[in-house]
Design an enzyme around this catalytic site. Structure first.
Site, PDB file in Angstrom:
ATOM      1  N   TYR A 147      68.104 -47.780  78.075  1.00  0.00           N
ATOM      2  CA  TYR A 147      69.316 -46.978  77.919  1.00  0.00           C
ATOM      3  C   TYR A 147      70.014 -46.712  79.256  1.00  0.00           C
ATOM      4  O   TYR A 147      71.189 -46.361  79.305  1.00  0.00           O
ATOM      5  CB  TYR A 147      68.940 -45.644  77.296  1.00  0.00           C
ATOM      6  CG  TYR A 147      69.855 -45.198  76.182  1.00  0.00           C
ATOM      7  CD1 TYR A 147      69.624 -45.601  74.873  1.00  0.00           C
ATOM      8  CD2 TYR A 147      70.936 -44.375  76.430  1.00  0.00           C
ATOM      9  CE1 TYR A 147      70.450 -45.184  73.841  1.00  0.00           C
ATOM     10  CE2 TYR A 147      71.766 -43.954  75.404  1.00  0.00           C
ATOM     11  CZ  TYR A 147      71.514 -44.366  74.116  1.00  0.00           C
ATOM     12  OH  TYR A 147      72.333 -43.961  73.100  1.00  0.00           O
ATOM     13  N   LYS A 214      56.056 -47.918  71.401  1.00  0.00           N
ATOM     14  CA  LYS A 214      55.742 -49.280  70.958  1.00  0.00           C
ATOM     15  C   LYS A 214      54.778 -49.875  71.990  1.00  0.00           C
ATOM     16  O   LYS A 214      54.988 -50.955  72.555  1.00  0.00           O
ATOM     17  CB  LYS A 214      57.055 -50.082  70.856  1.00  0.00           C
ATOM     18  CG  LYS A 214      56.928 -51.437  70.221  1.00  0.00           C
ATOM     19  CD  LYS A 214      56.689 -51.384  68.731  1.00  0.00           C
ATOM     20  CE  LYS A 214      56.348 -52.768  68.212  1.00  0.00           C
ATOM     21  NZ  LYS A 214      55.994 -52.778  66.786  1.00  0.00           N
TER      22      LYS A 214
HETATM   23  O1  LIG Z   1      76.811 -42.863  74.833  1.00  0.00           O
HETATM   24  C1  LIG Z   1      77.086 -43.392  73.772  1.00  0.00           C
HETATM   25  O2  LIG Z   1      78.182 -43.892  73.532  1.00  0.00           O
HETATM   26  C2  LIG Z   1      76.072 -43.415  72.665  1.00  0.00           C
HETATM   27  C3  LIG Z   1      75.027 -42.376  72.848  1.00  0.00           C
HETATM   28  C4  LIG Z   1      74.191 -42.161  71.664  1.00  0.00           C
HETATM   29  O3  LIG Z   1      74.207 -42.840  70.665  1.00  0.00           O
HETATM   30  C5  LIG Z   1      73.263 -41.049  71.713  1.00  0.00           C
HETATM   31  O4  LIG Z   1      73.001 -40.506  72.778  1.00  0.00           O
HETATM   32  O5  LIG Z   1      72.712 -40.697  70.658  1.00  0.00           O
HETATM   33 MG   LIG Z   2      72.826 -42.162  69.129  1.00  0.00          MG
END
Ligand SMILES: O=C(O)CCC(=O)C(=O)O
Ligand SMILES: [Mg+2]
Ligand SMILES: NC(=O)C1=CN([C@@H]2O[C@H](COP(=O)(O)OP(=O)(O)OC[C@H]3O[C@@H](n4cnc5c(N)ncnc54)[C@H](OP(=O)(O)O)[C@@H]3O)[C@@H](O)[C@H]2O)C=CC1
Length: 398
Positions: A147, A214
């Site tokens: 992420y 996982k």
């Molecule tokens: O930052 C985004 O556009 C998506 C973030 C997201 O889906 C979240 O943090 O749940």
């Molecule tokens: Mg999200």
């Protein structure tokens, strides 16, 4: 007089009578849900003789139009300075363009916990037979993992260079024409997240913390997260908590810390929700799990969240959902997620009576079947109302 929230010497937030709270309206449906939510917040705090000095700060499309920057430095500074803030959703384009502003804020303020409580409210339509059994609190690591956006694009010199390095240094053959992403999971990041989850579970009298990973496949990232989690229990919590392997699943009067592999977890939260309580997991798993769990208790329209650093005291509260652009400006979507995120924020500030009133009034509104389109389409005999009307109905029931 409007004043800043600060951190006291005892590590507790000092909340003045009239705190200044910065907010971002948000892209897309932000224009609908923020004013609706603010209406509820102002009425709820006024009922208790309090006031919030809201301070709008810009981010996303509104910021870009007005300042030429997607996330102006003043916005980050405002959240840094005022400690606590709240935001609507911000758009992130797919497959190119700017990187997530939501993630950027979490990283810049080191908001390492994404806290997402998932519980059912009486009367909310659900696709499962026993939504009342769902009462989980997700602790999602918020600064690491894939992420974090450490990736290079296929067919670029950067991708070729990285693939070349990986071939030479590790003997890893990466298929030509591949994009490559990096998944950092650190001991420090994992332990501080699990620590926060355990402390929360102890504070709230929860029965268990499940480490979701996982780790059978990603041994040195997700597997390490699990191992560090158990290690932390032994190092810091042995008097009050115990890991599954150290007690054979018989924790006595201690908090049980167990683990589950992510794929089967997605089945079991549906089929055996009562076995899950607090969940601690990494960033991407937590993202998937929070939307999936929200579905069981009525969907993303009613799924609140908070991004928190428990050490510095910083917190930015926000809904789990995104900008839902097809509904933008229609005064249609459910403001419940932002309203409940606000309730979480007031609870965090110690204004527990304000938080409780907001939740009670929202429940009362739904119990009378006064709902926005998302619940109306699943509820027989519902009165479908607009986003702003739903907020007014909540205010009437405060
Ligand atoms: O930052 C985004 O556009 C998506 C973030 C997201 O889906 C979240 O943090 O749940
Ligand atoms: Mg999200
Ligand atoms: N923290 C943040 O700011 C987040 C930002 N995003 C960003 O938002 C953008 C859109 O993402 P997308 O994947 O479409 O996800 P969204 O959450 O924006 O919307 C997906 C669907 O969820 C439902 N939904 C969303 N919000 C509400 C609401 N308030 N009330 C009722 N239903 C709602 C709608 O369902 P239906 O069609 O069934 O009516 C909608 O079409 C992307 O750019 C994404 O990156 C995404 C998540 C979090």
């Amino acid at each position: 007089m409007a004043e800043r929230i600060s951190m006291g010497p005892d590590g507790q937030l000092q909340v003045p009578e009239e705190p200044i709270i910065p907010f971002i309206e948000g892209d897309g449906t932000g224009v609908d849900i923020w004013p609706a939510a603010q209406l509820v917040f102002d009425a709820a705090v006024a009922k208790h003789g309090r006031k919030v000095a809201w301070k709008e700060v810009l981010a996303g499309e509104k910021a870009y139009k007005e300042t030429g920057s997607w996330l102006p430095e003043e916005t980050v500074e405002a959240f840094r300075d005022h400690l606590i803030g709240i935001k609507g959703p911000l758009t992130t384009p797919v497959g190119g363009g700017i990187r997530s502003l939501n993630v950027a804020l979490r990283q810049l303020l080191d908001l390492y916990v994404c806290l997402r409580p998932v519980r059912w409210f009486q009367g909310v339509p659900s696709p499962v037979r026993h939504p009342e059994k769902v009462d989980m609190v997700i602790f999602r690591e918020n600064t690491e993992d894939v992420y974090a956006g450490l990736e290079v694009e296929a067919f670029t010199p950067e991708a070729e260079r990285l693939a070349g390095y990986l071939r030479e240094a590790f003997g890893w053959e990466i298929r030509p024409g591949s994009g490559i992403g990096v998944k950092p999971i650190s001991e420090e990041g994992s332990k501080r997240l699990v620590r926060a989850a355990i402390q929360y579970a102890l504070r709230h009298g929860r029965r268990s913390v499940t480490l979701v990973h996982k780790g059978n496949i990603q041994k040195f990232t997700e597997g390490a997260f699990r191992n560090w989690g158990y290690e932390l229990v032994r190092e810091e919590f042995s008097d009050v908590a115990v890991g599954w392997d150290d007690c054979g699943g018989q924790p006595g009067d201690k908090l049980l810390v167990k683990d589950a592999i992510a794929d089967i977890t997605l089945q079991q939260v549906l089929t055996r929700p009562e076995e899950f309580d607090v969940i601690a997991t990494m960033n991407l798993n937590g993202d998937y799990l929070s939307d999936a769990l929200a579905a069981q208790v009525g969907g993303i329209g009613i799924a609140p969240g908070a991004n928190v650093n428990y050490v510095t005291g910083h917190g930015v509260f926000e809904a789990t959902h995104g900008t839902a652009p097809k509904y933008a400006g229609q005064d249609k979507v459910n403001p419940g997620s932002v309203i409940l995120s606000g309730a979480l924020m007031f609870e965090h500030l110690g204004w527990t009576e304000v938080a409780a009133d907001i939740v009670k009034a929202l429940e009362a509104t739904i119990a009378e079947k006064i709902v926005t389109y998302d619940f109306a389409r699943l509820t027989e005999g519902a009165t479908e109302v607009k986003c702003s009307e739903f907020a007014s109905a909540i205010v009437d029931r405060l």
